[in-house]
Design an enzyme around this catalytic site. Sequence first.
Site, PDB file in Angstrom:
ATOM      1  N   ARG A 129      68.579 -34.649 -59.086  1.00 25.04           N
ATOM      2  CA  ARG A 129      68.465 -33.313 -58.448  1.00 25.04           C
ATOM      3  C   ARG A 129      69.609 -32.374 -58.796  1.00 25.04           C
ATOM      4  NH1 ARG A 129      67.307 -36.367 -53.649  1.00 25.04           N
ATOM      5  NH2 ARG A 129      65.078 -36.766 -53.485  1.00 25.04           N
ATOM      6  N   LYS A 151      69.212 -19.552 -66.729  1.00 25.70           N
ATOM      7  CA  LYS A 151      67.773 -19.804 -66.891  1.00 25.70           C
ATOM      8  C   LYS A 151      67.628 -21.010 -67.808  1.00 25.70           C
ATOM      9  CE  LYS A 151      65.198 -15.507 -66.184  1.00 25.70           C
ATOM     10  NZ  LYS A 151      64.335 -14.455 -66.808  1.00 25.70           N
ATOM     11  N   GLU A 193      68.802  -9.884 -79.626  1.00 31.34           N
ATOM     12  CA  GLU A 193      69.204  -9.868 -78.214  1.00 31.34           C
ATOM     13  C   GLU A 193      70.466  -9.019 -78.038  1.00 31.34           C
ATOM     14  OE1 GLU A 193      67.170 -11.158 -75.977  1.00 31.34           O
ATOM     15  OE2 GLU A 193      66.482 -13.193 -76.511  1.00 31.34           O
ATOM     16  N   LYS A 235      75.457  -9.219 -69.650  1.00 34.43           N
ATOM     17  CA  LYS A 235      74.614 -10.238 -69.010  1.00 34.43           C
ATOM     18  C   LYS A 235      75.265 -10.737 -67.724  1.00 34.43           C
ATOM     19  CE  LYS A 235      71.420 -13.963 -69.466  1.00 34.43           C
ATOM     20  NZ  LYS A 235      70.520 -14.757 -70.288  1.00 34.43           N
ATOM     21  N   GLU A 245      66.485 -13.158 -60.363  1.00 38.96           N
ATOM     22  CA  GLU A 245      65.486 -12.141 -60.714  1.00 38.96           C
ATOM     23  C   GLU A 245      64.617 -11.781 -59.516  1.00 38.96           C
ATOM     24  OE1 GLU A 245      64.046 -12.933 -64.747  1.00 38.96           O
ATOM     25  OE2 GLU A 245      62.255 -11.784 -64.278  1.00 38.96           O
ATOM     26  N   ARG A 250      67.620  -8.178 -62.698  1.00 43.95           N
ATOM     27  CA  ARG A 250      67.692  -9.129 -63.816  1.00 43.95           C
ATOM     28  C   ARG A 250      66.516  -8.966 -64.779  1.00 43.95           C
ATOM     29  NH1 ARG A 250      69.714 -15.380 -64.272  1.00 43.95           N
ATOM     30  NH2 ARG A 250      69.267 -15.505 -66.500  1.00 43.95           N
ATOM     31  N   ASN A 254      64.628  -8.830 -69.734  1.00 38.84           N
ATOM     32  CA  ASN A 254      63.340  -9.222 -70.305  1.00 38.84           C
ATOM     33  C   ASN A 254      62.729  -8.114 -71.158  1.00 38.84           C
ATOM     34  OD1 ASN A 254      60.569 -11.045 -69.560  1.00 38.84           O
ATOM     35  ND2 ASN A 254      62.552 -12.009 -69.223  1.00 38.84           N
ATOM     36  N   HIS A 257      60.206  -8.744 -73.928  1.00 39.90           N
ATOM     37  CA  HIS A 257      59.819 -10.156 -73.858  1.00 39.90           C
ATOM     38  C   HIS A 257      58.371 -10.386 -73.425  1.00 39.90           C
ATOM     39  CE1 HIS A 257      64.059 -10.807 -74.485  1.00 39.90           C
ATOM     40  NE2 HIS A 257      63.913 -12.126 -74.449  1.00 39.90           N
ATOM     41  N   HIS A 261      57.008 -13.052 -75.920  1.00 41.03           N
ATOM     42  CA  HIS A 261      56.559 -14.400 -75.549  1.00 41.03           C
ATOM     43  C   HIS A 261      55.096 -14.620 -75.940  1.00 41.03           C
ATOM     44  CE1 HIS A 261      59.993 -15.177 -72.421  1.00 41.03           C
ATOM     45  NE2 HIS A 261      60.374 -15.349 -73.668  1.00 41.03           N
ATOM     46  N   HIS A 274      62.549 -16.687 -81.814  1.00 41.36           N
ATOM     47  CA  HIS A 274      62.531 -15.905 -80.574  1.00 41.36           C
ATOM     48  C   HIS A 274      63.079 -14.491 -80.799  1.00 41.36           C
ATOM     49  CE1 HIS A 274      62.705 -14.980 -76.318  1.00 41.36           C
ATOM     50  NE2 HIS A 274      63.987 -14.676 -76.435  1.00 41.36           N
TER      51      HIS A 274
HETATM   52  N1  LIG Z   1      67.833 -19.254 -71.145  1.00 39.35           N
HETATM   53  C1  LIG Z   1      67.901 -17.999 -71.575  1.00 39.35           C
HETATM   54  O1  LIG Z   1      68.371 -17.101 -70.874  1.00 39.35           O
HETATM   55  C2  LIG Z   1      67.413 -17.675 -72.959  1.00 39.35           C
HETATM   56  C3  LIG Z   1      67.778 -16.445 -73.532  1.00 39.35           C
HETATM   57  C4  LIG Z   1      67.341 -16.176 -74.823  1.00 39.35           C
HETATM   58  C5  LIG Z   1      66.593 -17.123 -75.523  1.00 39.35           C
HETATM   59  N2  LIG Z   1      66.298 -18.293 -74.940  1.00 39.35           N
HETATM   60  C6  LIG Z   1      65.565 -19.324 -75.690  1.00 39.35           C
HETATM   61  O2  LIG Z   1      66.390 -19.744 -76.764  1.00 39.35           O
HETATM   62  C7  LIG Z   1      65.576 -20.290 -77.804  1.00 39.35           C
HETATM   63  C8  LIG Z   1      66.026 -19.747 -79.148  1.00 39.35           C
HETATM   64  O3  LIG Z   1      67.364 -20.118 -79.349  1.00 39.35           O
HETATM   65  P1  LIG Z   1      68.048 -20.056 -80.791  1.00 39.35           P
HETATM   66  O4  LIG Z   1      67.708 -18.782 -81.434  1.00 39.35           O
HETATM   67  O5  LIG Z   1      69.460 -20.424 -80.589  1.00 39.35           O
HETATM   68  O6  LIG Z   1      67.239 -21.148 -81.597  1.00 39.35           O
HETATM   69  P2  LIG Z   1      67.460 -22.732 -81.833  1.00 39.35           P
HETATM   70  O7  LIG Z   1      68.116 -23.371 -80.708  1.00 39.35           O
HETATM   71  O8  LIG Z   1      66.124 -23.228 -82.267  1.00 39.35           O
HETATM   72  O9  LIG Z   1      68.458 -22.757 -83.081  1.00 39.35           O
HETATM   73  C9  LIG Z   1      68.060 -22.129 -84.277  1.00 39.35           C
HETATM   74  C10 LIG Z   1      68.149 -23.062 -85.491  1.00 39.35           C
HETATM   75  O10 LIG Z   1      69.496 -23.175 -85.887  1.00 39.35           O
HETATM   76  C11 LIG Z   1      69.895 -24.552 -85.968  1.00 39.35           C
HETATM   77  N3  LIG Z   1      71.302 -24.525 -85.573  1.00 39.35           N
HETATM   78  C12 LIG Z   1      71.801 -24.213 -84.366  1.00 39.35           C
HETATM   79  N4  LIG Z   1      73.123 -24.037 -84.422  1.00 39.35           N
HETATM   80  C13 LIG Z   1      73.494 -24.287 -85.700  1.00 39.35           C
HETATM   81  C14 LIG Z   1      74.731 -24.260 -86.395  1.00 39.35           C
HETATM   82  N5  LIG Z   1      75.856 -23.851 -85.811  1.00 39.35           N
HETATM   83  N6  LIG Z   1      74.737 -24.641 -87.684  1.00 39.35           N
HETATM   84  C15 LIG Z   1      73.580 -24.996 -88.312  1.00 39.35           C
HETATM   85  N7  LIG Z   1      72.375 -24.976 -87.733  1.00 39.35           N
HETATM   86  C16 LIG Z   1      72.333 -24.625 -86.430  1.00 39.35           C
HETATM   87  C17 LIG Z   1      68.937 -25.297 -85.105  1.00 39.35           C
HETATM   88  O11 LIG Z   1      68.777 -26.601 -85.565  1.00 39.35           O
HETATM   89  C18 LIG Z   1      67.668 -24.480 -85.262  1.00 39.35           C
HETATM   90  O12 LIG Z   1      66.990 -24.910 -86.416  1.00 39.35           O
HETATM   91  C19 LIG Z   1      64.148 -19.904 -77.448  1.00 39.35           C
HETATM   92  O13 LIG Z   1      63.496 -21.030 -76.942  1.00 39.35           O
HETATM   93  C20 LIG Z   1      64.301 -18.871 -76.365  1.00 39.35           C
HETATM   94  O14 LIG Z   1      63.209 -18.834 -75.492  1.00 39.35           O
HETATM   95  C21 LIG Z   1      66.683 -18.590 -73.679  1.00 39.35           C
HETATM   96  O1  LIG Z   2      68.320 -14.235 -68.784  1.00 42.45           O
HETATM   97  C1  LIG Z   2      67.293 -13.590 -68.575  1.00 42.45           C
HETATM   98  O2  LIG Z   2      66.949 -13.242 -67.446  1.00 42.45           O
HETATM   99  C2  LIG Z   2      66.411 -13.217 -69.707  1.00 42.45           C
HETATM  100  O3  LIG Z   2      65.308 -12.727 -69.481  1.00 42.45           O
HETATM  101  C3  LIG Z   2      66.941 -13.443 -71.093  1.00 42.45           C
HETATM  102  C4  LIG Z   2      65.861 -13.553 -72.157  1.00 42.45           C
HETATM  103  O4  LIG Z   2      66.455 -13.123 -73.378  1.00 42.45           O
HETATM  104  C5  LIG Z   2      65.385 -14.978 -72.386  1.00 42.45           C
HETATM  105  O5  LIG Z   2      64.528 -15.017 -73.493  1.00 42.45           O
HETATM  106  C6  LIG Z   2      64.778 -15.689 -71.201  1.00 42.45           C
HETATM  107  O6  LIG Z   2      64.619 -17.053 -71.478  1.00 42.45           O
HETATM  108  C7  LIG Z   2      63.419 -15.170 -70.814  1.00 42.45           C
HETATM  109  O7  LIG Z   2      63.123 -15.653 -69.570  1.00 42.45           O
HETATM  110  P1  LIG Z   2      61.672 -15.674 -68.928  1.00 42.45           P
HETATM  111  O8  LIG Z   2      61.951 -15.728 -67.471  1.00 42.45           O
HETATM  112  O9  LIG Z   2      60.942 -14.438 -69.355  1.00 42.45           O
HETATM  113  O10 LIG Z   2      61.015 -16.895 -69.433  1.00 42.45           O
HETATM  114 ZN   LIG Z   3      65.202 -13.626 -75.047  1.00 41.02          ZN
END
Ligand SMILES: NC(=O)c1ccc[n+]([C@@H]2O[C@H](COP(=O)([O-])OP(=O)(O)OC[C@H]3O[C@@H](n4cnc5c(N)ncnc54)[C@H](O)[C@@H]3O)[C@@H](O)[C@H]2O)c1
Ligand SMILES: O=C(O)C(=O)C[C@@H](O)[C@H](O)[C@H](O)COP(=O)(O)O
Ligand SMILES: [Zn+2]
Length: 369
Positions: A129, A151, A193, A235, A245, A250, A254, A257, A261, A274
């Site tokens: 948990r 998130k 972003e 952020k 949110e 917050r 998005n 997005h 998405h 992404h």
């Molecule tokens: N939680 C949030 O607030 C939030 C915000 C934005 C995006 N996201 C999510 O993040 C994801 C995209 O993240 P991303 O763009 O980092 O993609 P990713 O994590 O897939 O990484 C991109 C690629 O780069 C490679 N890689 C990563 N770091 C490296 C390094 N330093 N050297 C060599 N290779 C490397 C990975 O293996 C992958 O192939 C999506 O799923 C998106 O929905 C979440």
């Molecule tokens: O942190 C947030 O809030 C965001 O919306 C950041 C976005 O860039 C990110 O892609 C996030 O994962 C989207 O969230 P979701 O709630 O639309 O799934």
């Molecule tokens: Zn995003």
Amino acid sequence: MPSSLQPASITHVSLGDRSYDIHVTSGAAGDFAERVTRAVPDLTHAVIVSDEAVLSDWAAPLAKDIADRGIRVSSLSIPSGESSKSIAQFDRLMQWMLSENCDRRSVLIAVGGGVIGDLAGFAAASFTRGIRFVQVPTTLLAMVDSSVGGKTGINLPGAKNMVGAFWQPSLVLADTDVLGTLPERSFLSGLAEVVKYGVIDDAPFFGWLEANATKLVARDQDALRHAISASCQSKASVVGADERETSGRRAILNYGHTFAHAIEATAGYGTLLHGEAVSIGMQMAARLAIALKLCDAGLLDRQTRLLEACQLPVTLASADVDAMLPVMMKDKKVAHGKLRFVLPTKIGHVKLVDEVDESLVRDAIHNCA
Ligand SMILES: NC(=O)c1ccc[n+]([C@@H]2O[C@H](COP(=O)([O-])OP(=O)(O)OC[C@H]3O[C@@H](n4cnc5c(N)ncnc54)[C@H](O)[C@@H]3O)[C@@H](O)[C@H]2O)c1
Ligand SMILES: O=C(O)C(=O)C[C@@H](O)[C@H](O)[C@H](O)COP(=O)(O)O
Ligand SMILES: [Zn+2]
């Protein structure tokens, strides 16, 4: 080669007992173990979950530095790519943590991009948990966005990030040297972003990006540190005001997005990265805003020029609007069965808009094809 050691810029995310710092550095990756143990002084078991692509360069050295301090370390690497944000990988991670005898005082350290941060963060939120976790983002996108704000989650085949939790890290360590191994397409994807923060929240930063896009694309270390710090400051302030949110603040993060998405899910996860989908999604949102007379065409022109300067896509080759619309209805901003869009009014300002005619949404998508 690591660049010369720079003083860290530290951004504080202010969330009461869930507050934490984001360190933005160059040349300080060798110092990560020290920074982790300072932020988590009672660390006895570090659970390092990394992307397989960063295992040898970044995760293994960190694991060794932590183990050298007499701390037990368990390590697991996850296959690269969006398809790892899945129930199957989540299940595998949970079973592995159990087999490693993780307990409530174990601390998970996510080393990777947004995929690893989201998946491992959700594991941290779920195991017993909830255990503490640290984000070590290794992509630009993760440094400016996904490692901050809590998130976490995984995808369902028909909807992005549909299962997850809000779970804040205890520390975020972003060092620009780590971007040295990142492939070009993933690096550029992160810039989408970064542009987002300029449009939604920070007009002076948008102007700075217009003047410095070339330096950023060339991975100039000073420009990168500035862009990462400014993005994290935006952020942090949004998340500090509306962690889950609920007030609507917050939701500005998005921007683009709702479209992005749907593009990702209908094209097949990983077809477009992404950030690439967000770039196109922001273009669709800006066109929708113009159609609704919320902003003038000049905003779209400036946004298009900046995204193009960042070598990001601004059109979608084959937009399947009929497939996208039902996926958009699964967006987490949908309220009372109605879509809500984040739309720009001027550079630096957006608003949440509902009651949008479906025909205008269709036009916005078609006009980006
Ligand atoms: N939680 C949030 O607030 C939030 C915000 C934005 C995006 N996201 C999510 O993040 C994801 C995209 O993240 P991303 O763009 O980092 O993609 P990713 O994590 O897939 O990484 C991109 C690629 O780069 C490679 N890689 C990563 N770091 C490296 C390094 N330093 N050297 C060599 N290779 C490397 C990975 O293996 C992958 O192939 C999506 O799923 C998106 O929905 C979440
Ligand atoms: O942190 C947030 O809030 C965001 O919306 C950041 C976005 O860039 C990110 O892609 C996030 O994962 C989207 O969230 P979701 O709630 O639309 O799934
Ligand atoms: Zn995003």
